[in-house]
Motif scaffolding. Structure first.
Motif, PDB file in Angstrom:
ATOM      1  N   PRO A  33       3.822 -12.888   5.691  1.00  0.00           N
ATOM      2  CA  PRO A  33       4.007 -11.856   4.670  1.00  0.00           C
ATOM      3  C   PRO A  33       5.451 -11.359   4.657  1.00  0.00           C
ATOM      4  O   PRO A  33       6.063 -11.165   5.700  1.00  0.00           O
ATOM      5  CB  PRO A  33       3.058 -10.748   5.148  1.00  0.00           C
ATOM      6  N   TYR A  34       6.001 -11.165   3.484  1.00  0.00           N
ATOM      7  CA  TYR A  34       7.360 -10.654   3.360  1.00  0.00           C
ATOM      8  C   TYR A  34       7.377  -9.132   3.177  1.00  0.00           C
ATOM      9  O   TYR A  34       8.324  -8.472   3.557  1.00  0.00           O
ATOM     10  CB  TYR A  34       8.075 -11.327   2.180  1.00  0.00           C
ATOM     11  N   GLY A  35       6.336  -8.588   2.577  1.00  0.00           N
ATOM     12  CA  GLY A  35       6.300  -7.158   2.311  1.00  0.00           C
ATOM     13  C   GLY A  35       5.922  -6.352   3.540  1.00  0.00           C
ATOM     14  O   GLY A  35       5.062  -6.760   4.334  1.00  0.00           O
ATOM     15  N   PHE A  36       6.546  -5.188   3.712  1.00  0.00           N
ATOM     16  CA  PHE A  36       6.277  -4.335   4.872  1.00  0.00           C
ATOM     17  C   PHE A  36       4.841  -3.819   4.848  1.00  0.00           C
ATOM     18  O   PHE A  36       4.203  -3.704   5.897  1.00  0.00           O
ATOM     19  CB  PHE A  36       7.268  -3.169   4.898  1.00  0.00           C
ATOM     20  N   ASP A  37       4.311  -3.514   3.671  1.00  0.00           N
ATOM     21  CA  ASP A  37       2.924  -3.043   3.572  1.00  0.00           C
ATOM     22  C   ASP A  37       1.956  -4.068   4.157  1.00  0.00           C
ATOM     23  O   ASP A  37       1.064  -3.720   4.944  1.00  0.00           O
ATOM     24  CB  ASP A  37       2.553  -2.775   2.110  1.00  0.00           C
ATOM     25  N   GLU A  38       2.127  -5.320   3.762  1.00  0.00           N
ATOM     26  CA  GLU A  38       1.220  -6.366   4.235  1.00  0.00           C
ATOM     27  C   GLU A  38       1.368  -6.582   5.736  1.00  0.00           C
ATOM     28  O   GLU A  38       0.379  -6.791   6.454  1.00  0.00           O
ATOM     29  CB  GLU A  38       1.476  -7.668   3.479  1.00  0.00           C
ATOM     30  N   ARG A  39       2.597  -6.531   6.234  1.00  0.00           N
ATOM     31  CA  ARG A  39       2.809  -6.671   7.680  1.00  0.00           C
ATOM     32  C   ARG A  39       2.144  -5.521   8.440  1.00  0.00           C
ATOM     33  O   ARG A  39       1.561  -5.730   9.503  1.00  0.00           O
ATOM     34  CB  ARG A  39       4.296  -6.739   7.995  1.00  0.00           C
ATOM     35  N   CYS A  40       2.227  -4.320   7.877  1.00  0.00           N
ATOM     36  CA  CYS A  40       1.593  -3.172   8.517  1.00  0.00           C
ATOM     37  C   CYS A  40       0.078  -3.327   8.571  1.00  0.00           C
ATOM     38  O   CYS A  40      -0.555  -2.989   9.576  1.00  0.00           O
ATOM     39  CB  CYS A  40       1.953  -1.879   7.779  1.00  0.00           C
TER      40      CYS A  40
END
Length: 236
Positions: A196-203
């Motif tokens: 995942p590139y997005g911080f939301d998805e990584r979180c």
């Protein structure tokens, strides 16, 4: 952020840890003797022994990498340190091999608009600041070797959420749950096939990891990381 609700419950000796994430909703956790706590003695021993053993094993590679960096850029430093935020949002200096041009931090502001991560993160495809040697070191994850020192110092773990350079003050409330454990050198989204590139998805992936965290889980992720290192290459 669009409404997102996720609930996870992990029972351990009568205790539980739960996460409710939603746009505009507060979260509540209860951690008694749960596996989601910061560091049990078993976890700490695992981290120290693994980090020390792998650091010694990788020392010849580290020396060769340092020589390669010096050959390409004789006047530049071999190591790069940067403030990252760990357990409970406490700042620490993360150590890496230098893989970018010396003025990379000064050039970062001009690349923010090109970042594929619009959250509390920064990611540029084919980052122009990365050196030729650095691209190889990153592709083989050799630049991460000095972080074993951070693990031995207790600032990081072998497995955990990725340490972020953005202050926790820029996080949304639900994203701060990732600060309930030490950051790690590797983790679930690093070994994901579709990273995942997005911080939301990584979180979200970090919170899934925290809700089921155990020593066995960390060992499995460590072996999956080794498998990934032997079968893939990424120079980003």
């Amino acid at each position: 952020m669009s409404d997102y609700v996720n609930f996870k419950e992990k029972r351990s000796r009568g205790n539980f840890v739960g996460y409710v994430i939603a746009s505009g909703l507060s979260f509540r956790t209860r951690t008694g003797n749960t596996r989601g706590q910061r560091n049990t003695w078993g976890q700490r021993i695992f981290d120290c022994v693994t980090a020390a053993g792998l650091f010694i094993f990788c020392l010849p590679i580290l020396v060769l990498a340092a020589l390669a960096i010096k050959i390409e850029s004789p006047r530049s430093a071999v190591f790069f340190t940067q403030i990252r935020y760990g357990y409970a949002g406490k700042p620490f200096r993360m150590i890496k091999l230098r893989t970018m041009v010396p003025n990379a931090e000064q050039l970062k502001s001009g690349l923010v608009a090109s970042s594929v991560d619009r959250g509390a993160g920064f990611k540029v495809a084919q980052d122009p600041r990365i050196t030729k040697t650095g691209r190889i070191l990153r592709g083989l994850y050799i630049d991460e070797i000095p972080q074993f020192i951070n693990v031995i110092l207790g600032q990081m773990s072998i497995v955990g959420p990725r340490a972020n350079s953005y202050s926790p003050e820029s996080y949304e409330p639900w994203q701060k749950i990732r600060l309930q454990v030490n950051p790690g050198i590797t983790g679930t989204w690093q070994i994901s096939r579709n990273k995942p590139y997005g911080f939301d998805e990584r979180c979200r992936m970090d919170l899934d990891y925290i809700s089921s965290k155990s020593l066995l889980t960390d060992i499995v992720i460590l072996f999956q990381t080794v498998k990934m290192l032997l079968t893939s290459f990424s120079g980003e």
